[in-house]
Design a protein around this motif. Structure first.
Motif, PDB file in Angstrom:
ATOM      1  N   SER A  28       0.746  -1.186  -0.028  1.00 51.62           N
ATOM      2  CA  SER A  28      -0.070  -0.113  -0.166  1.00 51.62           C
ATOM      3  C   SER A  28       0.757   1.201   0.078  1.00 51.62           C
ATOM      4  O   SER A  28       1.952   1.427   0.374  1.00 51.62           O
ATOM      5  N   ALA A  29       0.250   2.372  -0.330  1.00 53.12           N
ATOM      6  CA  ALA A  29       0.892   3.687  -0.418  1.00 53.12           C
ATOM      7  C   ALA A  29       1.320   3.742   0.983  1.00 53.12           C
ATOM      8  O   ALA A  29       2.486   4.519   1.480  1.00 53.12           O
ATOM      9  N   GLU A  30       0.455   3.624   1.676  1.00 49.52           N
ATOM     10  CA  GLU A  30       0.642   3.906   3.416  1.00 49.52           C
ATOM     11  C   GLU A  30       1.787   3.186   3.918  1.00 49.52           C
ATOM     12  O   GLU A  30       2.674   3.562   4.709  1.00 49.52           O
ATOM     13  N   ASN A  31       2.127   2.059   3.475  1.00 47.53           N
ATOM     14  CA  ASN A  31       3.009   1.011   4.064  1.00 47.53           C
ATOM     15  C   ASN A  31       4.466   1.686   3.486  1.00 47.53           C
ATOM     16  O   ASN A  31       5.620   1.616   4.087  1.00 47.53           O
ATOM     17  N   LEU A  32       4.428   1.983   2.118  1.00 48.91           N
ATOM     18  CA  LEU A  32       5.494   2.541   1.482  1.00 48.91           C
ATOM     19  C   LEU A  32       6.116   3.802   1.943  1.00 48.91           C
ATOM     20  O   LEU A  32       7.306   3.909   2.232  1.00 48.91           O
ATOM     21  N   ALA A  33       5.324   4.556   2.264  1.00 44.80           N
ATOM     22  CA  ALA A  33       5.546   5.875   2.710  1.00 44.80           C
ATOM     23  C   ALA A  33       5.943   5.903   4.131  1.00 44.80           C
ATOM     24  O   ALA A  33       6.882   6.506   4.884  1.00 44.80           O
ATOM     25  N   GLY A  34       5.220   4.934   4.946  1.00 41.60           N
ATOM     26  CA  GLY A  34       5.488   4.896   6.445  1.00 41.60           C
ATOM     27  C   GLY A  34       6.703   4.108   6.753  1.00 41.60           C
ATOM     28  O   GLY A  34       7.563   4.459   7.723  1.00 41.60           O
ATOM     29  N   TYR A  35       6.941   3.196   5.996  1.00 39.72           N
ATOM     30  CA  TYR A  35       8.217   2.685   6.037  1.00 39.72           C
ATOM     31  C   TYR A  35       9.637   3.675   5.673  1.00 39.72           C
ATOM     32  O   TYR A  35      10.503   3.808   6.430  1.00 39.72           O
ATOM     33  N   TYR A  36       9.545   4.122   4.734  1.00 40.84           N
ATOM     34  CA  TYR A  36      10.627   5.062   4.399  1.00 40.84           C
ATOM     35  C   TYR A  36      10.592   6.316   5.484  1.00 40.84           C
ATOM     36  O   TYR A  36      11.872   6.554   5.989  1.00 40.84           O
ATOM     37  N   ALA A  37       9.400   6.791   6.108  1.00 35.45           N
ATOM     38  CA  ALA A  37       9.387   7.559   7.066  1.00 35.45           C
ATOM     39  C   ALA A  37      10.277   7.333   8.371  1.00 35.45           C
ATOM     40  O   ALA A  37      10.567   8.095   9.172  1.00 35.45           O
ATOM     41  N   ASP A  38      10.120   5.923   8.525  1.00 33.30           N
ATOM     42  CA  ASP A  38      10.618   5.306   9.771  1.00 33.30           C
ATOM     43  C   ASP A  38      12.229   5.157   9.468  1.00 33.30           C
ATOM     44  O   ASP A  38      12.659   5.241  10.598  1.00 33.30           O
ATOM     45  N   VAL A  39      12.631   4.804   8.369  1.00 35.95           N
ATOM     46  CA  VAL A  39      13.985   4.648   8.171  1.00 35.95           C
ATOM     47  C   VAL A  39      14.780   5.960   7.990  1.00 35.95           C
ATOM     48  O   VAL A  39      15.823   5.984   8.348  1.00 35.95           O
ATOM     49  N   GLU A  40      14.206   6.858   7.489  1.00 38.73           N
ATOM     50  CA  GLU A  40      14.823   8.167   7.035  1.00 38.73           C
ATOM     51  C   GLU A  40      15.483   8.604   8.353  1.00 38.73           C
ATOM     52  O   GLU A  40      16.643   9.133   8.031  1.00 38.73           O
ATOM     53  N   PRO A  41      14.945   9.085   9.315  1.00 41.97           N
ATOM     54  CA  PRO A  41      15.619   9.566  10.761  1.00 41.97           C
ATOM     55  C   PRO A  41      16.877   8.885  11.093  1.00 41.97           C
ATOM     56  O   PRO A  41      17.798   9.326  11.532  1.00 41.97           O
ATOM     57  N   VAL A  42      16.854   7.554  11.197  1.00 38.00           N
ATOM     58  CA  VAL A  42      17.953   6.596  11.324  1.00 38.00           C
ATOM     59  C   VAL A  42      19.054   6.909  10.502  1.00 38.00           C
ATOM     60  O   VAL A  42      20.394   7.345  10.807  1.00 38.00           O
ATOM     61  N   LEU A  43      18.739   6.952   9.074  1.00 34.20           N
ATOM     62  CA  LEU A  43      19.867   7.060   8.057  1.00 34.20           C
ATOM     63  C   LEU A  43      20.383   8.589   8.356  1.00 34.20           C
ATOM     64  O   LEU A  43      21.335   8.649   8.248  1.00 34.20           O
ATOM     65  N   VAL A  44      19.404   9.679   8.461  1.00 33.41           N
ATOM     66  CA  VAL A  44      20.007  11.106   8.572  1.00 33.41           C
ATOM     67  C   VAL A  44      20.683  11.125  10.153  1.00 33.41           C
ATOM     68  O   VAL A  44      21.725  11.761   9.971  1.00 33.41           O
ATOM     69  N   ARG A  45      20.323  10.593  11.111  1.00 30.94           N
ATOM     70  CA  ARG A  45      21.087  10.693  12.241  1.00 30.94           C
ATOM     71  C   ARG A  45      22.398  10.216  11.911  1.00 30.94           C
ATOM     72  O   ARG A  45      23.498  10.775  12.269  1.00 30.94           O
ATOM     73  N   PHE A  46      22.596   8.983  11.267  1.00 30.83           N
ATOM     74  CA  PHE A  46      23.974   8.349  11.023  1.00 30.83           C
ATOM     75  C   PHE A  46      24.766   9.276  10.179  1.00 30.83           C
ATOM     76  O   PHE A  46      26.137   9.545  10.607  1.00 30.83           O
ATOM     77  N   LEU A  47      24.146   9.823   9.136  1.00 32.09           N
ATOM     78  CA  LEU A  47      24.771  10.621   8.394  1.00 32.09           C
ATOM     79  C   LEU A  47      25.400  11.971   8.756  1.00 32.09           C
ATOM     80  O   LEU A  47      26.377  12.671   8.400  1.00 32.09           O
ATOM     81  N   ALA A  48      24.198  12.484   9.748  1.00 32.75           N
ATOM     82  CA  ALA A  48      24.717  13.900  10.427  1.00 32.75           C
ATOM     83  C   ALA A  48      25.933  13.596  11.190  1.00 32.75           C
ATOM     84  O   ALA A  48      26.695  14.797  11.357  1.00 32.75           O
ATOM     85  N   ALA A  49      26.339  12.606  11.782  1.00 28.40           N
ATOM     86  CA  ALA A  49      27.418  12.512  12.475  1.00 28.40           C
ATOM     87  C   ALA A  49      28.609  12.047  11.756  1.00 28.40           C
ATOM     88  O   ALA A  49      29.722  11.991  12.575  1.00 28.40           O
ATOM     89  N   LEU A  50      28.649  11.951  10.675  1.00 27.49           N
ATOM     90  CA  LEU A  50      29.975  11.513   9.746  1.00 27.49           C
ATOM     91  C   LEU A  50      30.993  12.601   9.913  1.00 27.49           C
ATOM     92  O   LEU A  50      30.476  13.855   9.857  1.00 27.49           O
ATOM     93  N   THR A  51      32.108  12.300   9.861  1.00 27.04           N
ATOM     94  CA  THR A  51      33.097  13.225   9.795  1.00 27.04           C
ATOM     95  C   THR A  51      34.117  12.765   8.629  1.00 27.04           C
ATOM     96  O   THR A  51      33.911  11.666   8.111  1.00 27.04           O
ATOM     97  N   PRO A  52      34.908  13.791   8.112  1.00 29.56           N
ATOM     98  CA  PRO A  52      35.514  13.536   6.756  1.00 29.56           C
ATOM     99  C   PRO A  52      36.471  12.124   6.999  1.00 29.56           C
ATOM    100  O   PRO A  52      36.843  11.356   6.096  1.00 29.56           O
ATOM    101  N   GLU A  53      37.032  12.042   8.477  1.00 35.49           N
ATOM    102  CA  GLU A  53      37.783  10.787   8.662  1.00 35.49           C
ATOM    103  C   GLU A  53      37.237   9.514   8.626  1.00 35.49           C
ATOM    104  O   GLU A  53      37.652   8.369   8.327  1.00 35.49           O
ATOM    105  N   ASP A  54      35.885   9.538   9.174  1.00 35.30           N
ATOM    106  CA  ASP A  54      34.816   8.556   8.915  1.00 35.30           C
ATOM    107  C   ASP A  54      34.680   7.755   7.356  1.00 35.30           C
ATOM    108  O   ASP A  54      34.792   6.580   7.256  1.00 35.30           O
ATOM    109  N   LEU A  55      34.823   8.624   6.423  1.00 31.37           N
ATOM    110  CA  LEU A  55      34.582   8.397   5.226  1.00 31.37           C
ATOM    111  C   LEU A  55      35.609   7.550   4.459  1.00 31.37           C
ATOM    112  O   LEU A  55      35.467   6.506   3.625  1.00 31.37           O
TER     113      LEU A  55
END
Length: 168
Positions: A99-126
């Motif tokens: 369903s559209a609800e599940n597709l959008a909901g799953y993405y909305a649940d994953v996105e903050p985890v990904l963004v938190r991880f990406l926000a913490a990256l440093t050049p050295e981490d890369l």
């Protein structure tokens, strides 16, 4: 702009598009493929989210939202919880119905985890090697670029399919 902000901005461009892409579409629309061997919007969004979920969970050292957030049960796809779409046959792609609800909901649940991880990256981490199975070994920076590239490509493909659906 630091490295975390750069990756967050790239992912944010996908995030902005997900709700509108699925709005007003039912499961048949989302599973529609212009030909039997093509991908569907459902498969494209599910796959891009699964990949982002798995990698962000591994590197952030948290459980993936697919299983930890109950999405595996909600989607009830005919695959094991480890499935993410890589190497799927045309028949398996056709089995991804959601369903559209599940597709959008799953993405909305994953996105903050990904963004938190990406926000913490440093050049050295890369520069940290995360996969020695390749030659040359894959660094975290290369893996993150691959993930964002995969997300952007699949979002563009899904948007193209949405345009085709809207014009049918």
């Amino acid at each position: 702009m630091d490295v975390g902000d750069l990756f967050k901005d790239a992912v944010g461009r996908v995030t902005e598009q997900v709700p509108g892409l699925v709005e007003g579409l039912d499961e048949d629309d989302l599973a529609w493929r212009p030909e039997p061997g093509a991908n569907s919007i459902a498969w494209l969004l599910w796959h891009l989210t699964r990949v982002a979920d798995e990698y962000s969970a591994v590197y952030a050292e948290v459980p993936p939202r697919w299983t930890g957030g109950g999405w595996y049960e909600r989607f009830a796809l005919p695959f094991g919880p480890e499935a993410h779409g890589y190497g799927f046959t045309a028949e398996q792609v056709g089995q991804v119905r959601a369903s559209a609800e599940n597709l959008a909901g799953y993405y909305a649940d994953v996105e903050p985890v990904l963004v938190r991880f990406l926000a913490a990256l440093t050049p050295e981490d890369l520069d940290r090697v995360v996969d020695k199975e390749w030659d040359p070994p894959v660094t975290l920076g290369v893996r993150m670029v691959s993930i964002v590239d995969d997300m952007v490509q699949h979002m563009a493909q899904a948007a193209y399919l949405r345009g085709m659906l809207d014009r049918r």
